[in-house]
Design a protein around this motif. Structure first.
Motif, PDB file in Angstrom:
ATOM      1  N   ALA A   1       0.918  -1.160  -0.061  1.00 19.42           N
ATOM      2  CA  ALA A   1       0.254   0.216   0.160  1.00 19.42           C
ATOM      3  C   ALA A   1       0.627   1.245  -0.043  1.00 19.42           C
ATOM      4  N   LEU A   2       1.918   1.207   0.855  1.00 15.70           N
ATOM      5  CA  LEU A   2       2.846   2.221   0.646  1.00 15.70           C
ATOM      6  C   LEU A   2       3.423   2.406  -0.752  1.00 15.70           C
ATOM      7  N   ALA A   3       3.736   1.522  -1.507  1.00 16.45           N
ATOM      8  CA  ALA A   3       4.230   1.835  -2.714  1.00 16.45           C
ATOM      9  C   ALA A   3       3.062   2.344  -3.699  1.00 16.45           C
ATOM     10  N   GLY A   4       1.747   1.869  -3.367  1.00 15.23           N
ATOM     11  CA  GLY A   4       0.955   2.294  -4.229  1.00 15.23           C
ATOM     12  C   GLY A   4       0.522   3.882  -3.960  1.00 15.23           C
ATOM     13  N   GLY A   5       0.911   4.247  -2.833  1.00 13.36           N
ATOM     14  CA  GLY A   5       0.653   5.681  -2.303  1.00 13.36           C
ATOM     15  C   GLY A   5       1.737   6.573  -2.954  1.00 13.36           C
ATOM     16  N   LEU A   6       3.089   6.080  -3.009  1.00  6.30           N
ATOM     17  CA  LEU A   6       4.150   6.740  -3.749  1.00  6.30           C
ATOM     18  C   LEU A   6       3.609   6.686  -5.208  1.00  6.30           C
ATOM     19  N   TYR A   7       3.167   5.547  -5.712  1.00  3.42           N
ATOM     20  CA  TYR A   7       2.947   5.409  -7.188  1.00  3.42           C
ATOM     21  C   TYR A   7       1.994   6.611  -7.382  1.00  3.42           C
ATOM     22  N   ALA A   8       1.007   6.895  -6.629  1.00  2.00           N
ATOM     23  CA  ALA A   8      -0.245   7.917  -7.090  1.00  2.00           C
ATOM     24  C   ALA A   8       0.533   9.251  -7.071  1.00  2.00           C
ATOM     25  N   LEU A   9       1.395   9.544  -6.235  1.00  2.00           N
ATOM     26  CA  LEU A   9       2.078  10.769  -6.076  1.00  2.00           C
ATOM     27  C   LEU A   9       3.154  11.107  -7.394  1.00  2.00           C
ATOM     28  N   TRP A  10       3.643  10.092  -7.634  1.00  2.00           N
ATOM     29  CA  TRP A  10       4.543  10.123  -8.765  1.00  2.00           C
ATOM     30  C   TRP A  10       3.781  10.217 -10.045  1.00  2.00           C
ATOM     31  N   PHE A  11       2.932   9.316 -10.218  1.00  2.00           N
ATOM     32  CA  PHE A  11       2.391   9.125 -11.558  1.00  2.00           C
ATOM     33  C   PHE A  11       1.324  10.142 -11.853  1.00  2.00           C
ATOM     34  N   GLY A  12       0.641  10.307 -10.769  1.00  2.00           N
ATOM     35  CA  GLY A  12      -0.550  11.614 -10.857  1.00  2.00           C
ATOM     36  C   GLY A  12      -1.785  11.174 -11.593  1.00  2.00           C
ATOM     37  N   SER A  13      -2.052  10.001 -12.226  1.00  2.00           N
ATOM     38  CA  SER A  13      -3.155   9.430 -12.711  1.00  2.00           C
ATOM     39  C   SER A  13      -3.509   8.093 -12.635  1.00  2.00           C
ATOM     40  N   LEU A  14      -4.515   7.812 -11.883  1.00  2.00           N
ATOM     41  CA  LEU A  14      -4.788   6.421 -11.218  1.00  2.00           C
ATOM     42  C   LEU A  14      -5.875   5.865 -12.223  1.00  2.00           C
ATOM     43  N   ASP A  15      -5.621   4.635 -12.981  1.00  2.00           N
ATOM     44  CA  ASP A  15      -6.630   4.013 -13.712  1.00  2.00           C
ATOM     45  C   ASP A  15      -6.965   2.719 -13.036  1.00  2.00           C
ATOM     46  N   PRO A  16      -8.211   2.474 -12.676  1.00  2.00           N
ATOM     47  CA  PRO A  16      -8.368   1.262 -11.784  1.00  2.00           C
ATOM     48  C   PRO A  16      -8.164  -0.140 -12.699  1.00  2.00           C
ATOM     49  N   ILE A  17      -8.307  -0.002 -13.922  1.00  2.00           N
ATOM     50  CA  ILE A  17      -7.916  -1.354 -14.889  1.00  2.00           C
ATOM     51  C   ILE A  17      -6.441  -1.678 -14.468  1.00  2.00           C
ATOM     52  N   PHE A  18      -5.440  -0.662 -14.339  1.00  2.00           N
ATOM     53  CA  PHE A  18      -4.344  -1.088 -14.092  1.00  2.00           C
ATOM     54  C   PHE A  18      -3.969  -1.386 -12.586  1.00  2.00           C
ATOM     55  N   VAL A  19      -4.397  -0.411 -11.656  1.00  2.00           N
ATOM     56  CA  VAL A  19      -3.889  -0.622 -10.268  1.00  2.00           C
ATOM     57  C   VAL A  19      -4.663  -1.620  -9.618  1.00  2.00           C
ATOM     58  N   PHE A  20      -5.728  -2.214 -10.120  1.00  2.00           N
ATOM     59  CA  PHE A  20      -6.458  -3.256  -9.456  1.00  2.00           C
ATOM     60  C   PHE A  20      -6.499  -4.396 -10.376  1.00  2.00           C
ATOM     61  N   SER A  21      -5.496  -4.845 -11.005  1.00  2.00           N
ATOM     62  CA  SER A  21      -5.112  -5.924 -12.159  1.00  2.00           C
ATOM     63  C   SER A  21      -4.432  -7.120 -11.448  1.00  2.00           C
ATOM     64  N   VAL A  22      -5.191  -8.235 -11.806  1.00  2.00           N
ATOM     65  CA  VAL A  22      -4.799  -9.721 -11.416  1.00  2.00           C
ATOM     66  C   VAL A  22      -3.352  -9.853 -11.935  1.00  2.00           C
ATOM     67  N   VAL A  23      -3.130  -9.350 -13.140  1.00  2.00           N
ATOM     68  CA  VAL A  23      -1.947  -9.474 -13.882  1.00  2.00           C
ATOM     69  C   VAL A  23      -0.911  -8.656 -13.130  1.00  2.00           C
ATOM     70  N   PHE A  24      -1.066  -7.706 -12.655  1.00  2.00           N
ATOM     71  CA  PHE A  24      -0.209  -6.738 -11.786  1.00  2.00           C
ATOM     72  C   PHE A  24       0.444  -7.451 -10.638  1.00  2.00           C
ATOM     73  N   GLY A  25      -0.858  -8.052  -9.943  1.00  2.00           N
ATOM     74  CA  GLY A  25      -0.440  -8.863  -8.827  1.00  2.00           C
ATOM     75  C   GLY A  25       0.223 -10.087  -9.066  1.00  2.00           C
ATOM     76  N   ALA A  26       0.008 -10.934 -10.132  1.00  2.00           N
ATOM     77  CA  ALA A  26       0.875 -12.234 -10.925  1.00  2.00           C
ATOM     78  C   ALA A  26       2.337 -11.524 -10.858  1.00  2.00           C
TER      79      ALA A  26
END
Length: 323
Positions: A214-239
């Motif tokens: 979750a800490l990595a996710g928070g830093l990602y939001a601040l860095w990337f600046g745009s959150l797409d649910p298809i990417f951040v909540f992806s099973v492939v991303f978890g895999a």
């Protein structure tokens, strides 16, 4: 020798942004370090306890959206938003873990996939809050920096996170708690019969692993600046976290890091070579299947076994009175 190798690795990591010729390679370095931190975080659960979660991207996404919403909608300072969001996700993970760790094996994997799928649908459907497929825009906390300088800053922030996760894994693995987790990995029923509080140990590992993701996710939001649910909540991303840990060796401290150094740059290469299609994601899935089939213990495990086999004859000769 290990100390020298570790110091060289740290020096190379710190020097990387200043050695590459352009900011795109710095951007790729940020992604690689972020993946390494997440894979090592996943490995607190998967490597030590043996419980394989394919749904850890749920915690990444919750950390990203939690931080992003607190900054974008409520105007919170980013360190406070990051801390509150991470703590909230860890608490949520502990509550989910109480139910999730009651099942084992394939059932546990299915539960984690269901979790990330539910979060994906919720984020896409609740458009008034998350922006849905339009994406949530998060203002940069460092507006005075140009994009390349932002990459440099977040590279070092993710590197600090990676160092913290590696330290946490190392400390846990050498503690009594870590011994209990390894006992669960080897034979959970036997561990429980010997007095290990298996349910509590698994919930703590689940929550601690989720906290760092979750800490990595928070830093990602601040860095990337745009959150797409298809990417951040992806099973492939978890895999991908699982793939990196398995490829490098999930029973080893640096296994997920080694896997990330291979998989993350390869993913960027496939994305550039194949374009914005789903083919590069297929390549990740195929690689995961190949690793599971032919190298389930990882690269470091194979190297350790080879070195161990080389030393064994020398030990036998000494025990027989040889030179």
């Amino acid at each position: 020798m290990r100390i020298v190798s570790s110091l060289l690795l740290v020096a190379a990591a710190l020097a990387y942004p200043w050695l590459v010729p352009n900011y795109y390679l710095v951007y790729a370095g940020v992604l690689t370090v972020m993946y390494a931190a997440m894979a090592t975080s996943w490995n607190i659960l998967g490597g030590l306890s043996g419980y394989v979660s394919l749904g850890h991207s749920a915690f990444f996404g919750l950390g990203a959206y939690g931080t992003g919403l607190l900054v974008a909608r409520l105007g919170w300072p980013w360190p406070l938003a990051l801390g509150v969001s991470t703590a909230g996700v860890a608490l949520f993970a502990a509550l989910v873990g109480v139910a999730a760790v009651r099942v084992r094996g394939a059932s546990f994997v299915i539960v984690t996939i269901a979790l990330v799928s539910a979060m994906n649908l919720l984020a896409q459907g609740w458009r008034s809050l998350t922006g849905g497929s339009v994406a949530l825009q998060v203002p940069s906390p460092f507006a005075g920096l140009h994009r390349g300088q932002t990459h440099l800053l977040f590279y070092h922030l993710f590197l600090a996170l990676l160092a913290a996760v590696l330290l946490a894994w190392w400390l846990i693995s050498r503690s009594r708690y870590g011994s209990g987790l390894r006992a669960i990995r080897e034979d959970e029923d036997k561990a429980e019969s010997l007095g290990v509080p298996t349910a509590a140990y698994k919930v703590v590992a689940f929550a601690l692993s989720a906290l760092f993701v979750a800490l990595a996710g928070g830093l990602y939001a601040l860095w990337f600046g745009s959150l797409d649910p298809i990417f951040v909540f992806s099973v492939v991303f978890g895999a991908s976290m699982v793939l990196m840990s398995l490829l490098g060796g999930r029973r080893h401290l640096l296994g997920p890091l080694l896997g990330a150094l291979i998989v993350a740059p390869a993913g960027e290469y496939f994305l550039i070579a194949l374009g914005e299609t789903q083919i590069h994601l297929t390549a990740t899935g195929v690689l995961l299947v190949l690793v599971v089939l032919f190298m389930p213990e990882g690269i470091l495990a194979r190297r350790w076994r080879r070195d161990h086999n080389r030393r064994a004859p020398q030990v036998l000769r000494r025990s027989d009175g040889g030179a």
